[in-house]
Design an enzyme around this catalytic site. Structure first.
Site, mmCIF file in Angstrom:
data_model
loop_
_atom_site.group_PDB
_atom_site.id
_atom_site.type_symbol
_atom_site.label_atom_id
_atom_site.label_comp_id
_atom_site.label_asym_id
_atom_site.label_seq_id
_atom_site.Cartn_x
_atom_site.Cartn_y
_atom_site.Cartn_z
ATOM 1 N N ASN A 27 57.260 49.364 -30.273
ATOM 2 C CA ASN A 27 56.961 50.241 -29.142
ATOM 3 C C ASN A 27 57.885 51.650 -29.166
ATOM 4 O OD1 ASN A 27 58.075 47.913 -28.039
ATOM 5 N ND2 ASN A 27 58.326 49.043 -26.232
ATOM 6 N N ASP A 28 58.728 51.969 -28.020
ATOM 7 C CA ASP A 28 59.431 53.015 -28.025
ATOM 8 C C ASP A 28 60.180 53.628 -29.160
ATOM 9 O OD1 ASP A 28 58.646 51.911 -25.686
ATOM 10 O OD2 ASP A 28 60.395 52.128 -24.835
HETATM 11 N N1 DQQ Z 1 60.084 49.599 -23.397
HETATM 12 C C1 DQQ Z 1 61.419 49.164 -23.570
HETATM 13 C C2 DQQ Z 1 62.004 49.674 -22.067
HETATM 14 C C3 DQQ Z 1 61.470 50.767 -21.697
HETATM 15 C C4 DQQ Z 1 59.957 50.413 -22.245
HETATM 16 C C5 DQQ Z 1 61.239 47.794 -23.882
HETATM 17 C C6 DQQ Z 1 58.942 51.403 -22.253
HETATM 18 O O1 DQQ Z 1 63.396 49.663 -22.491
HETATM 19 O O2 DQQ Z 1 61.626 51.165 -20.366
HETATM 20 O O3 DQQ Z 1 60.486 47.347 -24.815
HETATM 21 O O4 DQQ Z 1 57.880 51.122 -23.055
#
Ligand code: DQQ
Length: 485
Positions: A27-28
């Site tokens: 993800n991020d």
């Molecule tokens: N993804 C992370 C967090 C964030 C969220 C966890 C946003 O730190 O707030 O995987 O997609």
């Protein structure tokens, strides 16, 4: 490859010129930094499968922002540490010559700021600080909803950071902290006056995740990921900043599609502000597990504050280095609604550049990922009358496994004047730039493996489409480096 590892390359939806890990979940974007000339992209990663969980930081390196090689996992949870249950998002900065991360450590219900340092030229190995967590919790005087994710900068001889948060019953906010040495942090206040925010970007969110705050020319920019509205979206503000308070003057969505989330940006050695965002999937978790991967990065986008105060988003110039075979077709041959004669170019890994002339009221539709039988296609619709640009993925797939939608941006630019529509199609990713200033992104998963046709349709004046350029795009990832993980 062991027999129980899914062959991710068997999936015809897997992108080839947008960054993604060798397998499993991403993800991020995290810790974006140019270090000793090389670009580093870290990312939220679950090495245990194609689903969110046990967050680690994956890592990739690039000399040119577009060709990436995979690096070993950079950060993993420490069984006895404050990050025993996950290493969540954070950023990277240079602290006295050492690359240093500020990240969110998760243990049980606690989500707390921690730091790690690298003395390795390739940023492959990291040491977590003995003093973690460096902030014991959110300010007690505030009724916060969330407390995670970081954006750090230097100001007047101090370190500053904002942490993503929200105030019960009010909406999203970002909390400012200050430090003389990166280890001792004091709470300063809220970056914005939550009560004065006039827009839904604050109110529509329980909390702001992944705040990103930076200077751009004479303006300041704050981007925030609006959790937990549906669909998840990223808002931005541009404005002024003084005495640790940001006064928003303009706002909007960074990308009105339903796929772009949790972006982060950084300044590179040339002074450009470059953003990556996570492109979420739009198919079921079962489909991710079958495919063996989930999550892909947007192309790197250069951010600028435009004359009207809005946030401009353009693909970085380096993306042109991925271009291969080229085809140019003049307008009178492209607007008839027939599939374009692409020859050897496969329409599922391409850049398209469509020039639309000024002075017409024409609606121009570009269909991509079209199946031969005409049953599947993904449409980009420029409507001059309504001054909108839309991305329509409702007919992208006959599979019940995909969530389609209609997403549009309203913009004066669409009304008149010459238009350049730049469309990157990368298997399941469709990223559309309007005049290299606005962007709308979506995901499409046509069931037909041959769904790679391109068609341009105009409602009356064929001449309004002046030209179309098509480039095939080469793969941007050094697959062999995937074995390092
Ligand atoms: N993804 C992370 C967090 C964030 C969220 C966890 C946003 O730190 O707030 O995987 O997609």
């Amino acid at each position: 490859m062991s027999s129980d590892v899914v062959d991710v390359t068997a999936d015809h939806h897997r992108p080839t010129f947008h960054f993604l890990p060798p397998r499993n979940w991403m993800n991020d974007p995290n810790g974006l930094i140019q270090w000793q000339g090389a670009y580093h992209l870290f990312y939220q990663h679950n090495p245990n499968g194609a689903f969110w969980g046990t967050m680690h930081w994956g890592h990739a390196m690039s000399e040119d922002l577009v060709h990436w090689k995979h690096m070993p996992i950079a950060l993993a949870p420490s069984a006895d540490g404050p990050d025993a249950d996950g290493v969540f998002s954070g950023c990277a900065v240079d602290v006295h010559g050492a690359a240093t991360l500020m990240y969110t450590a998760v243990r049980g219900d606690d989500q707390l700021p921690c730091i790690a340092t690298s003395h390795d030229d390739n940023l492959a190995s990291w040491t977590k600080s003995d003093r973690n967590p460096v902030i014991p919790g959110p300010p007690e005087e505030l009724q916060t909803t969330i407390f995670r994710d970081h954006s750090v900068w230097r100001e007047d001889g101090h370190w500053y950071q904002v942490i993503g948060s929200g105030i019960e019953g009010k909406g999203g906010t970002a909390l400012v902290y200050r430090s003389p040495d990166f280890e001792e942090w004091e709470f300063v206040g809220s970056l914005v006056d939550v009560d004065a925010l006039k827009t839904d970007i604050g109110r529509d969110a329980t909390g702001w995740e992944c705040p990103d705050f930076f200077r751009s020319g004479d303006s300041y920019v704050l981007t925030v990921s609006m959790w937990d509205r549906h669909p998840l979206r990223v808002g931005y503000f541009t404005g002024t900043y003084e005495n640790n308070r940001f006064i928003p003057e303009h706002e909007g969505l960074v990308d009105p599609g339903a796929s772009f989330y949790a972006p982060q940006s950084f300044s590179d050695d040339s002074g450009r502000r470059i953003m990556f965002g996570w492109l979420k999937e739009s198919r079921s978790e079962e489909a991710h597990r079958r495919a063996g991967w989930a999550g892909v990065m947007s192309l790197p986008r250069e951010l600028t504050v435009l004359d009207d105060g809005s946030l401009g988003t353009a693909p970085v110039a380096e993306i042109a280095e991925l271009r291969n075979a080229h085809l140019r077709i003049s307008g009178d041959r492209v607007a008839n609604g027939e599939l374009l004669p692409l020859g050897d170019i496969r329409g599922n890994a391409i850049e398209l550049l469509v020039h639309v002339g000024s002075g017409t009221r024409d609606t121009v539709t570009i269909d991509v990922l079209c199946s031969r039988d005409g049953r599947e296609s993904t449409s980009i619709v420029l409507d001059r009358e309504r001054k909108t640009l839309a991305l329509d993925t409702r007919r992208s797939s006959e599979s019940a496994d995909m969530d389609g939608g209609y997403y549009s941006l309203e913009d004066e630019r669409c009304g008149d004047g010459p238009i350049a529509l730049r469309v990157y199609v990368d298997h399941s990713v469709v990223e559309v730039f309007l005049n290299d200033e606005r962007c709308i992104t979506g995901r499409a998963y046509p069931a037909a493996v041959d769904a790679s046709g391109v068609r341009v349709v105009t409602n009356d004046e064929a001449a309004s489409v002046e030209s179309i350029d098509v480039w095939s795009m080469e793969s941007s990832i050094d697959d062999a480096s995937g074995d390092r993980q």
